[in-house]
Design a protein around this motif. Structure first.
Motif, PDB file in Angstrom:
ATOM      1  N   VAL A  43      13.237   7.172  36.555  1.00 24.57           N
ATOM      2  CA  VAL A  43      13.550   8.446  37.219  1.00 24.57           C
ATOM      3  C   VAL A  43      15.020   8.430  37.644  1.00 24.57           C
ATOM      4  CG1 VAL A  43      12.958  10.019  39.100  1.00 24.57           C
ATOM      5  CG2 VAL A  43      11.187   8.560  38.099  1.00 24.57           C
ATOM      6  N   ASP A  44      15.727   9.508  37.301  1.00 26.00           N
ATOM      7  CA  ASP A  44      17.127   9.681  37.733  1.00 26.00           C
ATOM      8  C   ASP A  44      18.023   8.510  37.315  1.00 26.00           C
ATOM      9  OD1 ASP A  44      16.482  12.097  38.932  1.00 26.00           O
ATOM     10  OD2 ASP A  44      15.981  11.157  40.849  1.00 26.00           O
ATOM     11  N   ASP A  45      17.790   7.984  36.128  1.00 24.76           N
ATOM     12  CA  ASP A  45      18.636   6.931  35.575  1.00 24.76           C
ATOM     13  C   ASP A  45      19.296   7.474  34.315  1.00 24.76           C
ATOM     14  OD1 ASP A  45      19.874   4.743  34.532  1.00 24.76           O
ATOM     15  OD2 ASP A  45      18.147   3.403  34.627  1.00 24.76           O
ATOM     16  N   PRO A  46      20.598   7.832  34.385  1.00 26.96           N
ATOM     17  CA  PRO A  46      21.248   8.457  33.228  1.00 26.96           C
ATOM     18  C   PRO A  46      21.332   7.533  32.017  1.00 26.96           C
ATOM     19  CG  PRO A  46      22.869   7.854  34.903  1.00 26.96           C
ATOM     20  CD  PRO A  46      21.516   7.652  35.523  1.00 26.96           C
ATOM     21  N   GLY A  47      21.174   6.231  32.218  1.00 22.69           N
ATOM     22  CA  GLY A  47      21.269   5.299  31.107  1.00 22.69           C
ATOM     23  C   GLY A  47      19.938   4.928  30.490  1.00 22.69           C
ATOM     24  N   ARG A  48      18.852   5.543  30.953  1.00 24.61           N
ATOM     25  CA  ARG A  48      17.521   5.226  30.452  1.00 24.61           C
ATOM     26  C   ARG A  48      16.721   6.520  30.295  1.00 24.61           C
ATOM     27  NH1 ARG A  48      14.580   0.254  30.999  1.00 24.61           N
ATOM     28  NH2 ARG A  48      16.284  -0.517  32.305  1.00 24.61           N
ATOM     29  N   PRO A  49      15.968   6.692  29.209  1.00 22.36           N
ATOM     30  CA  PRO A  49      15.186   7.926  29.042  1.00 22.36           C
ATOM     31  C   PRO A  49      14.198   8.099  30.191  1.00 22.36           C
ATOM     32  CG  PRO A  49      15.218   6.641  27.001  1.00 22.36           C
ATOM     33  CD  PRO A  49      15.804   5.778  28.077  1.00 22.36           C
ATOM     34  N   PRO A  50      14.064   9.328  30.745  1.00 17.35           N
ATOM     35  CA  PRO A  50      13.122   9.536  31.843  1.00 17.35           C
ATOM     36  C   PRO A  50      11.684   9.499  31.352  1.00 17.35           C
ATOM     37  CG  PRO A  50      14.096  11.623  31.162  1.00 17.35           C
ATOM     38  CD  PRO A  50      14.794  10.563  30.383  1.00 17.35           C
ATOM     39  N   GLY A  51      10.807   8.955  32.201  1.00 17.72           N
ATOM     40  CA  GLY A  51       9.391   8.923  31.853  1.00 17.72           C
ATOM     41  C   GLY A  51       8.774   7.572  32.111  1.00 17.72           C
ATOM     42  N   ILE A  52       7.635   7.337  31.488  1.00 16.86           N
ATOM     43  CA  ILE A  52       6.914   6.073  31.633  1.00 16.86           C
ATOM     44  C   ILE A  52       7.279   5.154  30.468  1.00 16.86           C
ATOM     45  CG2 ILE A  52       4.639   4.984  31.690  1.00 16.86           C
ATOM     46  CD1 ILE A  52       3.560   7.476  32.974  1.00 16.86           C
ATOM     47  N   VAL A  53       7.778   3.981  30.806  1.00 13.96           N
ATOM     48  CA  VAL A  53       8.177   2.995  29.803  1.00 13.96           C
ATOM     49  C   VAL A  53       7.170   1.854  29.808  1.00 13.96           C
ATOM     50  CG1 VAL A  53       9.949   1.340  29.095  1.00 13.96           C
ATOM     51  CG2 VAL A  53      10.613   3.569  30.037  1.00 13.96           C
ATOM     52  N   LEU A  54       6.637   1.564  28.638  1.00 14.89           N
ATOM     53  CA  LEU A  54       5.692   0.460  28.495  1.00 14.89           C
ATOM     54  C   LEU A  54       6.396  -0.701  27.804  1.00 14.89           C
ATOM     55  CD1 LEU A  54       2.741  -0.465  28.873  1.00 14.89           C
ATOM     56  CD2 LEU A  54       2.289   0.352  26.548  1.00 14.89           C
ATOM     57  N   SER A  55       6.479  -1.832  28.493  1.00 14.10           N
ATOM     58  CA  SER A  55       7.021  -3.050  27.903  1.00 14.10           C
ATOM     59  C   SER A  55       5.863  -3.886  27.378  1.00 14.10           C
ATOM     60  CB  SER A  55       7.810  -3.857  28.939  1.00 14.10           C
ATOM     61  OG  SER A  55       8.900  -3.113  29.446  1.00 14.10           O
ATOM     62  N   ALA A  56       6.009  -4.396  26.165  1.00 18.47           N
ATOM     63  CA  ALA A  56       4.987  -5.258  25.568  1.00 18.47           C
ATOM     64  C   ALA A  56       5.679  -6.472  24.978  1.00 18.47           C
ATOM     65  CB  ALA A  56       4.217  -4.508  24.483  1.00 18.47           C
ATOM     66  N   ALA A  57       5.112  -7.648  25.211  1.00 14.51           N
ATOM     67  CA  ALA A  57       5.747  -8.874  24.748  1.00 14.51           C
ATOM     68  C   ALA A  57       4.704  -9.915  24.380  1.00 14.51           C
ATOM     69  CB  ALA A  57       6.680  -9.431  25.824  1.00 14.51           C
ATOM     70  N   THR A  58       5.077 -10.776  23.444  1.00 19.89           N
ATOM     71  CA  THR A  58       4.241 -11.911  23.073  1.00 19.89           C
ATOM     72  C   THR A  58       5.145 -13.026  22.569  1.00 19.89           C
ATOM     73  OG1 THR A  58       2.280 -12.603  21.820  1.00 19.89           O
ATOM     74  CG2 THR A  58       3.864 -11.208  20.669  1.00 19.89           C
TER      75      THR A  58
END
Length: 228
Positions: A43-58
């Motif tokens: 939210v309100d971060d001009p350098g990151r797309p607004p919305g829900i970000v899901l990180s997935a890692a293995t």
């Protein structure tokens, strides 16, 4: 371009770093090895797309020295062997900026040409770095209009990017002809909903899980074929 790449690497590290507020959750019944997910709201971060970000890692082990695994991911000609999002298109390196003396430490700007030869409106910004203790390849899709503004001298801090990437650690003897292997961590960050207050759907989690599982299988198959 270098400033944007520096922010991309920092954003990747921030995006996969856990905390008391953002913790990893293991997906049960995953097709890949121990896939973990983490949810962040942008939210309100001009350098990151607004919305829900899901990180997935293995993370998983490969029977190949880490330098060779690094070269595999860094080489744009082998990208369509593991990058599902490129849809089998040919990758063209448009810009290449070497950083330091170590071969392979560079920032690249890549264009994806589709199977029918057309060009889409997305570019890929990528930074790769390698050393004796480990290597990484981090990349992010960038809108071509925004990238042209940056290359023309515009402010890179306002270009929204969501990076993904690989961390490659040596495991055992790591000479070219040695028997050493590599511990590979694959991490994706994906915008699953552009509304920050939306609820995460099970379908979104399943899609990301399938993406990382398919990517892992592709990586294992490609590395095995090159080893033989």
């Amino acid at each position: 371009m270098l400033k944007l790449s520096e922010r991309m690497v920092m954003s990747f590290c921030e995006g996969v770093s856990a905390s008391n507020a953002h913790t990893w959750t293991t997906l049960s019944g995953s097709g890949a090895d121990d896939v973990r997910v983490m949810i962040r709201k942008s939210v309100d971060d001009p350098g990151r797309p607004p919305g829900i970000v899901l990180s997935a890692a293995t993370s998983f082990w490969l029977p190949v020295p880490h330098k060779r695994v690094f070269e595999f991911f860094r080489d744009e000609h082998s990208r369509n062997e593991w990058d599902i999002l490129s849809n089998g298109g040919m990758i063209q390196e448009m810009e290449h900026i070497a950083i330091g003396r170590e071969t392979g430490h560079c920032v690249s700007l890549l264009r994806v040409n589709t199977v029918n030869g057309n060009q889409n409106n997305m570019l890929i910004l990528q930074e790769s770095c390698t050393g004796q203790t480990g290597s990484y390849v981090i990349y992010a899709p960038v809108d071509i209009v925004a990238m042209n503004l940056v290359l023309g001298g515009g402010d890179p801090d306002y270009v929204p990017i969501l990076p993904s990437g690989f961390s490659i650690l040596p495991d055992g003897p790591n000479g070219e002809g040695g028997s050493g292997g590599s511990l590979l961590t694959v991490a994706f960050q994906i915008l699953v909903d552009s509304a920050p207050n939306a609820k995460l759907s099970l379908g979104s989690v399943a899609t990301v899980n399938n993406l990382i599982a398919c990517s892992v299988e592709r990586i294992k198959a490609a590395v095995a074929s090159k080893k033989s």
